[in-house]
Design an enzyme around this catalytic site. Sequence first.
Site, PDB file in Angstrom:
ATOM      1  N   ASN A 151     -12.446   5.753   3.552  1.00 19.92           N
ATOM      2  CA  ASN A 151     -11.407   5.278   2.906  1.00 19.92           C
ATOM      3  C   ASN A 151     -10.288   5.952   3.622  1.00 19.92           C
ATOM      4  O   ASN A 151      -8.802   5.491   3.399  1.00 19.92           O
ATOM      5  CB  ASN A 151     -11.639   5.342   1.466  1.00 19.92           C
ATOM      6  CG  ASN A 151     -11.994   6.800   1.232  1.00 19.92           C
ATOM      7  OD1 ASN A 151     -13.085   7.165   1.463  1.00 19.92           O
ATOM      8  ND2 ASN A 151     -11.375   7.603   0.287  1.00 19.92           N
ATOM      9  N   GLN A 179     -14.758   0.202   1.136  1.00 21.74           N
ATOM     10  CA  GLN A 179     -13.739  -0.105   1.755  1.00 21.74           C
ATOM     11  C   GLN A 179     -14.014  -1.235   2.632  1.00 21.74           C
ATOM     12  O   GLN A 179     -13.069  -1.872   3.472  1.00 21.74           O
ATOM     13  CB  GLN A 179     -13.374   0.987   2.409  1.00 21.74           C
ATOM     14  CG  GLN A 179     -12.726   2.058   1.575  1.00 21.74           C
ATOM     15  CD  GLN A 179     -11.140   1.543   0.754  1.00 21.74           C
ATOM     16  OE1 GLN A 179     -10.685   0.662   1.260  1.00 21.74           O
ATOM     17  NE2 GLN A 179     -10.977   2.395  -0.366  1.00 21.74           N
ATOM     18  N   ALA A 200     -15.016  -4.351  -6.618  1.00 23.44           N
ATOM     19  CA  ALA A 200     -14.003  -5.705  -6.733  1.00 23.44           C
ATOM     20  C   ALA A 200     -12.740  -5.129  -6.369  1.00 23.44           C
ATOM     21  O   ALA A 200     -12.105  -5.896  -5.543  1.00 23.44           O
ATOM     22  CB  ALA A 200     -14.278  -6.398  -8.140  1.00 23.44           C
ATOM     23  N   HIS A 201     -12.206  -4.340  -6.801  1.00 24.60           N
ATOM     24  CA  HIS A 201     -10.644  -4.120  -6.706  1.00 24.60           C
ATOM     25  C   HIS A 201     -10.101  -3.691  -5.418  1.00 24.60           C
ATOM     26  O   HIS A 201      -9.073  -3.935  -5.262  1.00 24.60           O
ATOM     27  CB  HIS A 201     -10.191  -2.935  -7.779  1.00 24.60           C
ATOM     28  CG  HIS A 201     -10.289  -1.662  -7.602  1.00 24.60           C
ATOM     29  ND1 HIS A 201      -9.207  -0.859  -7.316  1.00 24.60           N
ATOM     30  CD2 HIS A 201     -11.474  -0.837  -7.677  1.00 24.60           C
ATOM     31  CE1 HIS A 201     -10.137   0.227  -7.132  1.00 24.60           C
ATOM     32  NE2 HIS A 201     -11.087   0.336  -7.362  1.00 24.60           N
ATOM     33  N   CYS A 325      -7.721   8.893  -4.605  1.00 23.85           N
ATOM     34  CA  CYS A 325      -8.328   9.715  -5.833  1.00 23.85           C
ATOM     35  C   CYS A 325      -7.970  11.109  -6.059  1.00 23.85           C
ATOM     36  O   CYS A 325      -8.115  11.935  -6.976  1.00 23.85           O
ATOM     37  CB  CYS A 325      -9.727   9.513  -5.766  1.00 23.85           C
ATOM     38  SG  CYS A 325     -10.185   7.661  -5.529  1.00 23.85           S
TER      39      CYS A 325
HETATM   40  N1  PLP Z   1     -15.985   4.569  -2.529  1.00 17.89           N
HETATM   41  C1  PLP Z   1     -14.768   4.377  -1.747  1.00 17.89           C
HETATM   42  C2  PLP Z   1     -15.129   4.750  -0.303  1.00 17.89           C
HETATM   43  C3  PLP Z   1     -13.714   4.257  -2.249  1.00 17.89           C
HETATM   44  O1  PLP Z   1     -12.427   4.260  -1.233  1.00 17.89           O
HETATM   45  C4  PLP Z   1     -13.692   4.052  -3.630  1.00 17.89           C
HETATM   46  C5  PLP Z   1     -12.411   4.072  -4.472  1.00 17.89           C
HETATM   47  O2  PLP Z   1     -11.451   4.747  -3.862  1.00 17.89           O
HETATM   48  C6  PLP Z   1     -14.891   4.171  -4.417  1.00 17.89           C
HETATM   49  C7  PLP Z   1     -16.181   4.403  -3.687  1.00 17.89           C
HETATM   50  C8  PLP Z   1     -14.985   4.137  -5.956  1.00 17.89           C
HETATM   51  O3  PLP Z   1     -14.812   2.890  -6.434  1.00 17.89           O
HETATM   52  P1  PLP Z   1     -14.129   2.310  -7.853  1.00 17.89           P
HETATM   53  O4  PLP Z   1     -12.508   2.903  -7.822  1.00 17.89           O
HETATM   54  O5  PLP Z   1     -14.518   1.084  -7.920  1.00 17.89           O
HETATM   55  O6  PLP Z   1     -15.113   3.316  -8.613  1.00 17.89           O
END
Ligand code: PLP
Length: 382
Positions: A151, A179, A200-201, A325
């Site tokens: 990501n 991703q 999904a988002h 995040c």
């Molecule tokens: N895994 C990856 C590689 C991500 O980029 C993200 C979100 O930033 C997630 C997991 C987590 O997904 P969610 O936001 O739907 O919890």
Amino acid sequence: MTETAIYLDYAASAPLRPEAREAMLSFLDGRWGNPSSIHRFGREARAALEDARARLARVIGASPAEIVFTRAGTEADDLAILGRARMVPGAPVAVSAIEHKAVLASAHAAEAEGAPLVLLPVDGDGVVRMDAVDAALERKLAVVSVMWANNETGALQPVAEIAARCRAAGAVFHSDAVQALGKVPVRVDEVPADLVAFSAHKLGGPKGIGALFVRRGTQLRPLLFGGGQERGLRPGTEDVAGAAGFAAAAEAAEAVREAEMARIAALRDRLEEGLRARVPGLAVNAAGAPRLPTVSNVSVPGADPEALLVSLDLQGIAVSSGSACASGAVEPSHVLTAMEIPAALAGPSVRFSLGWGTTDAEIDRVLDVFPAIAERVRSTNG
Ligand code: PLP
């Protein structure tokens, strides 16, 4: 809040696709039944949920019974890692050092429950080292987890090869494809992964719904306990509107994927070439790896990363520093650190992530304003 004019943070979250919105509306305005009810309202909801499951399964080459809807990508990753660790108590869990926190933190949680943690190192371009995978596979593992695409850098991982080696060694292989879906082919009929996580988002569906592909025969312990929905692996009344939106977004993304990704790759290349030419010392991270066409991670040595982000925001340009995040955290990203990028470069890094709304004019605007901003935040940092 000032209106953001240029959104280059699709990897943090993408706008809702019209197809997803359309698919969801009839469940938000009516059709409220619980899929477990036996009356007509319930049957209608059940049919919609199963339709969404079948459509998502088709996009990834799975059978519908192999799709478990979860609450977000994080939960899908947690279910894969902890669900496997609890299935085989005491067996080690091997995850790459560049995983999203959704995988890393659940691997640490598994470690706290007694599963030894094996961190798989990456090379300087952020690609997991195959010799480390092979060495890890000499032990009987609960699960191996290597993400489909990173990501922060967009670096694609050799998941087909790793999945094949895990299969040969009898180890369960999980991949976080949050991703990757909609940007590169993610086909479980071609890649022998056992578990694959989605959200999904990130591809234009709603926030708060994800899915875990669980290959038939793969054994997992649930993390939640309740009414037995989703074959007992994710109990709780299902989010029918979310599932419908997710399936519609995945289909829409897949339908235009090749053409869109070629267009976006060209924009990304122009962005990187332009920035390299205009900003002295700028480095593109993971430049030597095969990458998602949508992500560009650059380091601006000497710049204050927060000042960089804020100055870009003031110009209406929305980007991330490292992982969204982790925004707010000041230490360099664990991904760039695992790539052995020195702190002086890993700290001042910016992630641009492009999407279907990104235009030529937006890239021109970034190329216009970024060099001066970089210069200014360098001098104020010096
Ligand atoms: N895994 C990856 C590689 C991500 O980029 C993200 C979100 O930033 C997630 C997991 C987590 O997904 P969610 O936001 O739907 O919890």
